[in-house]
Motif scaffolding. Structure first.
Motif, PDB file in Angstrom:
ATOM      1  N   ARG A  43      -2.877 -26.450 -12.297  1.00 50.43           N
ATOM      2  CA  ARG A  43      -3.966 -27.330 -12.726  1.00 50.43           C
ATOM      3  C   ARG A  43      -5.170 -27.194 -11.797  1.00 50.43           C
ATOM      4  NH1 ARG A  43       0.448 -30.895 -13.334  1.00 50.43           N
ATOM      5  NH2 ARG A  43      -0.093 -31.940 -11.361  1.00 50.43           N
ATOM      6  N   ILE A  44      -4.912 -27.133 -10.506  1.00 50.58           N
ATOM      7  CA  ILE A  44      -5.993 -27.024  -9.522  1.00 50.58           C
ATOM      8  C   ILE A  44      -6.763 -25.728  -9.716  1.00 50.58           C
ATOM      9  CG2 ILE A  44      -6.451 -26.716  -7.050  1.00 50.58           C
ATOM     10  CD1 ILE A  44      -3.963 -28.633  -6.642  1.00 50.58           C
ATOM     11  N   VAL A  45      -6.043 -24.634  -9.915  1.00 52.30           N
ATOM     12  CA  VAL A  45      -6.700 -23.334 -10.105  1.00 52.30           C
ATOM     13  C   VAL A  45      -7.569 -23.350 -11.362  1.00 52.30           C
ATOM     14  CG1 VAL A  45      -6.275 -20.913 -10.674  1.00 52.30           C
ATOM     15  CG2 VAL A  45      -5.044 -21.980  -8.791  1.00 52.30           C
ATOM     16  N   GLU A  46      -7.078 -23.958 -12.426  1.00 51.34           N
ATOM     17  CA  GLU A  46      -7.881 -24.035 -13.649  1.00 51.34           C
ATOM     18  C   GLU A  46      -9.157 -24.828 -13.405  1.00 51.34           C
ATOM     19  OE1 GLU A  46      -7.413 -22.419 -16.598  1.00 51.34           O
ATOM     20  OE2 GLU A  46      -5.912 -21.396 -15.365  1.00 51.34           O
ATOM     21  N   GLN A  47      -9.057 -25.894 -12.628  1.00 52.14           N
ATOM     22  CA  GLN A  47     -10.258 -26.671 -12.297  1.00 52.14           C
ATOM     23  C   GLN A  47     -11.252 -25.842 -11.480  1.00 52.14           C
ATOM     24  OE1 GLN A  47      -8.067 -29.889 -10.394  1.00 52.14           O
ATOM     25  NE2 GLN A  47      -8.704 -31.326 -11.980  1.00 52.14           N
ATOM     26  N   ILE A  48     -10.749 -25.107 -10.500  1.00 61.97           N
ATOM     27  CA  ILE A  48     -11.644 -24.309  -9.659  1.00 61.97           C
ATOM     28  C   ILE A  48     -12.275 -23.182 -10.472  1.00 61.97           C
ATOM     29  CG2 ILE A  48     -11.785 -22.805  -7.635  1.00 61.97           C
ATOM     30  CD1 ILE A  48      -9.553 -24.502  -6.376  1.00 61.97           C
ATOM     31  N   LYS A  49     -11.511 -22.574 -11.370  1.00 59.28           N
ATOM     32  CA  LYS A  49     -12.081 -21.539 -12.235  1.00 59.28           C
ATOM     33  C   LYS A  49     -13.209 -22.118 -13.085  1.00 59.28           C
ATOM     34  CE  LYS A  49      -8.808 -19.219 -14.412  1.00 59.28           C
ATOM     35  NZ  LYS A  49      -7.449 -18.960 -14.981  1.00 59.28           N
ATOM     36  N   GLY A  50     -13.019 -23.328 -13.587  1.00 58.71           N
ATOM     37  CA  GLY A  50     -14.085 -23.972 -14.345  1.00 58.71           C
ATOM     38  C   GLY A  50     -15.309 -24.244 -13.495  1.00 58.71           C
ATOM     39  N   GLY A  58     -15.255 -23.402 -18.202  1.00 60.19           N
ATOM     40  CA  GLY A  58     -15.210 -24.864 -18.172  1.00 60.19           C
ATOM     41  C   GLY A  58     -14.877 -25.429 -19.545  1.00 60.19           C
ATOM     42  N   PRO A  59     -15.064 -26.734 -19.746  1.00 64.78           N
ATOM     43  CA  PRO A  59     -14.712 -27.373 -21.022  1.00 64.78           C
ATOM     44  C   PRO A  59     -15.606 -26.879 -22.159  1.00 64.78           C
ATOM     45  CG  PRO A  59     -15.884 -28.895 -19.585  1.00 64.78           C
ATOM     46  CD  PRO A  59     -15.590 -27.693 -18.755  1.00 64.78           C
ATOM     47  N   PRO A  60     -15.085 -26.847 -23.374  1.00 66.18           N
ATOM     48  CA  PRO A  60     -15.833 -26.276 -24.486  1.00 66.18           C
ATOM     49  C   PRO A  60     -17.074 -27.062 -24.880  1.00 66.18           C
ATOM     50  CG  PRO A  60     -13.785 -27.278 -25.260  1.00 66.18           C
ATOM     51  CD  PRO A  60     -13.713 -27.249 -23.769  1.00 66.18           C
ATOM     52  N   ASP A  61     -17.137 -28.332 -24.527  1.00 64.00           N
ATOM     53  CA  ASP A  61     -18.288 -29.154 -24.923  1.00 64.00           C
ATOM     54  C   ASP A  61     -19.301 -29.321 -23.792  1.00 64.00           C
ATOM     55  OD1 ASP A  61     -16.605 -30.638 -23.338  1.00 64.00           O
ATOM     56  OD2 ASP A  61     -16.737 -32.476 -24.540  1.00 64.00           O
TER      57      ASP A  61
END
Length: 302
Positions: A43-50, A58-61
């Motif tokens: 989860r942390i890595v996904e946040q940092i990638k975003g 990042g988020p689609p919206d």
């Protein structure tokens, strides 16, 4: 209805855990989790990638005008989570006697702070990797396609983060981050490997890059390339000797084609080309090439 004797199974598992802990010299401690969580780190890595690529990963919206707010909010959550995982690793290292005995939490916080300060430089390094993939693959239609779709780029996003964690003294967190990418891409890069800018892995599946590899600038690999160790020295206690340089040095502007295996602390000189499906255990000079021997040549080095 089938029933199971869950109580006996629970007792058996408790006994197995106790035997393991005793064999490893680990006393059972009351409290929470003792080791970092791969699920939390994912989860942390996904946040940092975003946060690194907000309008792409990042988020689609997300809208442009909210980029900085999103990055700040997301980084705050990610770094707090990373700190919790770093404290777990630092505490575990302290219990093993690896040198973290005083001020464990403060030292973990310092590591995470340094990691956070490295993120702009990591983003700039990743930009060179994305550009190398776009320029190096005639099938690529845009840098956006490369960033969103190419497994080699995904592996490098993880590696640039994991290598920094490794440098800062968090090797377990680093290894977990690299293994997340390995499971998704089939590309296995040890976080200890040092890789210069403009690195491109085309296709990617089956690539292995060992811990002590040193790779220069603008290097390109294809699928199923191995940069590995030739032998593993054994100490007087019969255990493998760890930490010795045992993987290849690949200098700038080298190309290594699919299926090649390069083993040992050999140097592949600047601008060399290693052909597909060859086995290399010796130095290759700058500008040299290695290919499978043909009947009319009798040898593979030119």
């Amino acid at each position: 209805m089938t029933t199971f004797d869950i109580g006996d199974i629970v007792k058996g598992l408790r006994a197995a855990r106790s035997d393991w802990r005793e064999s490893q010299g680990r006393a059972r401690e009351n409290g929470g989790r003792e080791l970092p969580s791969p699920q939390a780190l994912e989860r942390i890595v996904e946040q940092i990638k975003g946060a690194l690529f907000p309008m792409r990963l990042g988020p689609p919206d997300l809208r442009n005008e909210a980029e900085d707010f999103y990055v700040g909010h997301t980084l705050d959550a990610a770094l707090r989570g990373l700190l919790a995982q770093a404290v777990l690793e630092a505490c575990q290292a302290s219990r093993r006697g690896d040198g973290l005995t005083e001020g464990v939490k403060e030292r973990a916080a310092g590591m995470v702070r340094e990691f956070a300060q490295s993120l702009p430089a990591i983003r700039r390094m990743l930009d060179t990797d994305v550009l190398a993939a776009w320029q190096g693959d005639p099938a690529a239609r845009s840098v956006d396609e490369v960033l969103l779709c190419y497994p080699g780029v995904l592996a490098m996003i993880h590696h640039r983060m994991s290598h920094r964690l490794y440098e800062l003294g968090l090797p377990l967190l680093a290894r977990i981050v690299s293994e997340i990418a390995h499971s998704r891409t089939g590309i296995d890069i040890h976080p200890g490997a040092t890789i210069g800018p403009g690195f491109f892995i085309d296709h990617g599946t089956g690539v292995v890059i060992g811990e002590t590899c040193v790779i220069g600038e603008r290097v390109r690999l294809y699928q199923n390339v191995t940069l590995g160790a030739k032998r593993f020295p054994v100490g007087e206690d019969g255990q493998l000797t760890k930490g010795l340089p045992r993987h290849p040095i690949v200098e700038d502007d080298v190309v290594i084609y699919a299926g090649a295996t390069v083993l040992g602390r050999v140097t592949i000189g600047r601008g060399a080309v290693i052909g597909g499906n060859v086995w290399v255990t010796h130095d290759v000079p700058a500008g040299g090439s290695v290919a499978q021997a043909r009947n009319d040549e009798g040898r593979g080095l030119s």
